[in-house]
Scaffold this active site. Structure first.
Site, mmCIF file in Angstrom:
data_model
loop_
_atom_site.group_PDB
_atom_site.id
_atom_site.type_symbol
_atom_site.label_atom_id
_atom_site.label_comp_id
_atom_site.label_asym_id
_atom_site.label_seq_id
_atom_site.Cartn_x
_atom_site.Cartn_y
_atom_site.Cartn_z
ATOM 1 N N TYR A 63 50.738 -30.971 -17.028
ATOM 2 C CA TYR A 63 51.615 -30.335 -15.881
ATOM 3 C C TYR A 63 52.016 -31.730 -15.123
ATOM 4 C CZ TYR A 63 52.909 -28.461 -11.377
ATOM 5 O OH TYR A 63 53.572 -28.153 -10.264
ATOM 6 N N LYS A 96 51.105 -18.997 -9.728
ATOM 7 C CA LYS A 96 52.028 -18.132 -10.859
ATOM 8 C C LYS A 96 51.311 -16.973 -11.258
ATOM 9 C CE LYS A 96 53.344 -22.589 -10.527
ATOM 10 N NZ LYS A 96 52.701 -23.650 -11.155
ATOM 11 N N ASP A 144 43.050 -25.930 -17.740
ATOM 12 C CA ASP A 144 44.159 -25.467 -16.881
ATOM 13 C C ASP A 144 44.538 -24.349 -17.524
ATOM 14 O OD1 ASP A 144 46.351 -24.826 -15.414
ATOM 15 O OD2 ASP A 144 47.185 -26.767 -14.942
ATOM 16 N N ARG A 178 36.411 -22.999 7.220
ATOM 17 C CA ARG A 178 36.594 -24.012 6.114
ATOM 18 C C ARG A 178 35.294 -23.816 5.193
ATOM 19 N NH1 ARG A 178 34.509 -28.844 6.882
ATOM 20 N NH2 ARG A 178 35.294 -29.107 9.162
#
Ligand code: PLP
Length: 396
Positions: free
Chosen positions: A119, A216, A191, A66
């Site tokens: 978004y 993406k 973004d 982690r």
């Protein structure tokens, strides 16, 4: 058991250094051959924990996945290099990246400025989750810089920018927004999902944080969900490292590995996405059944000059309206054979969708509603003639 060499051989030519042009860094930054076996590709370190020889002294700095995992580190270093930042962080999704960033930077009572066409997931996280923790926001059209200035408050900590936007491909001026944000003591977050680091590098334009849904273009093959943050400021990098390990929304080793595989071909894929999207936008602009074509590469796009000033090329996303209205738009979406009807974007395969009923259904009836005769394309990297023929027959 083989010991890890104390140091890489002095003569090793590739130390994973972030040098060279974009594609050289995409293929080598953070990706030196693995020192024990010489594996040329960074292995999938599918392990949660790491052996320690001395109490509290992990062999290579890793103690628990982690907090850090070598496969994830390779992806983070590659992305940091491509965006020109000091540090990168890789997450399980774009939304996990957004959540970690907002919780690292904002405190109850803080305010942010959001794009009116942000978004949907970003808008939902802020308006329906973080609002419960005392965060407020104002949504404005980012192309209107006076509106952005007017939206600033003494407690504004973040100006959030997306450019180009989804699904109308609006373009915001990153350098101008950075000046406005910094003048108000706020940070500019960009973004950069639609452009990818190949087409646009916001840190060099003055942004403080770059965010990606690596799902993406960065991953590029519609086979993994992921997110990333890249920053250059050392204090912010430290804050993000702390919050990332504390919140734990990190990318797993396999997801980091397959995303990094996509990174290597980002430049060649993006050039082909751009070639194909330019041809598609030009064909649609001439087509009698098409109304408005939204593509920042067209001279007629209202923000073409700003886009040309800050982007290398104009990307693979195109949207357009169908003259005969909503039902005709729906028919076009259902008649293509090469373009697959589906949500998401940025993969090698072409996708078509109706934002009003699909990706943007949740904003129907609000100020963010999109035209119901709008069709959105994620133009893939197939042979361009097949894409053009497919759209022509769907429009006929
Ligand atoms: C998809 C997307 C996100 C969210 O990313 P996930 O990987 O789906 O969590 C954020 N911003 C933009 C612009 C996106 O397209």
């Amino acid at each position: 058991m083989t010991d890890v060499p104390a140091a890489l051989p002095a003569a090793a030519p590739n130390t994973g250094a972030a040098v060279g042009g974009f594609s050289t860094r995409a293929i080598h930054a953070g990706q030196a051959p693995e020192p024990v076996t010489g594996a040329v590709v960074v292995p999938i370190f599918q392990t949660s924990t790491f052996a320690q020889d001395v109490v509290g002294e992990p062999r290579a700095g890793y103690d628990y996945s982690r907090a850090g995992n070598p496969t994830r580190t390779a992806l983070e270093q590659a992305l940091a290099s491509l965006e020109g930042g000091r540090a990168g962080f890789a997450y399980a999704s774009g939304m996990a990246a957004t959540d970690t960033l907002l919780r690292a930077v904002l405190r109850p009572g803080d305010h942010l400025v959001l794009p009116a066409d942000a978004y949907g997931g970003t808008f939902r996280l802020i308006s329906r989750v973080l609002a419960n923790w005392g965060i407020t926001y104002t949504a404005v059209a980012l192309a209107d810089l006076d509106a952005v200035r007017a939206a600033l408050q003494p407690n504004t900590r973040i100006v959030w920018c997306e450019t180009p936007t989804n699904p109308l491909l609006n373009v915001a001026d990153i350098a101008a927004l950075a000046d406005i944000a910094h003048g108000a003591g706020a940070r500019l977050v960009v973004d950069n999902t639609f452009a990818s680091p190949y087409l646009q590098q916001p840190l060099a334009l003055g942004a403080d944080v770059v965010l990606h849904s690596t799902t993406k273009y960065v991953g590029g093959h519609s086979d993994v969900v992921g997110g990333a943050l890249i920053v250059d400021d050392a204090d912010l990098a430290e804050e993000l490292a702390f919050h990332t390990k504390s919140i734990g929304g990190v990318a797993g080793p396999f997801d980091a590995w397959i995303t990094l595989r996509g990174v290597k071909t980002l430049a060649v894929r993006m050039d082909r996405h751009c070639d194909n999207a330019e041809a598609v936008a030009e064909m649609l602009a001439e087509h009698p059944r098409v109304g408005t074509v939204h593509y920042p590469g067209l001279q007629t796009h209202p923000h073409h000059q700003v886009a040309a000033g800050q982007m290398l090329r104009f990307g693979g996303m195109v949207s357009f309206t169908v003259r005969d209205g909503r039902d005709a738009a729906l028919k076009v979406c259902q008649r293509t054979a090469v373009f697959t009807l589906g949500e998401s974007l940025g993969g090698v395969e072409s996708l078509i969708e109706h934002p009003g009923l699909m990706t943007h259904a949740s904003v129907a009836g609000s100020a963010h509603e999109v035209p119901d005769d709008l069709v959105r394309l994620s133009v893939g990297i197939e042979d361009v003639d097949d894409l053009l023929d497919d759209l022509r027959q769907a429009l006929d």
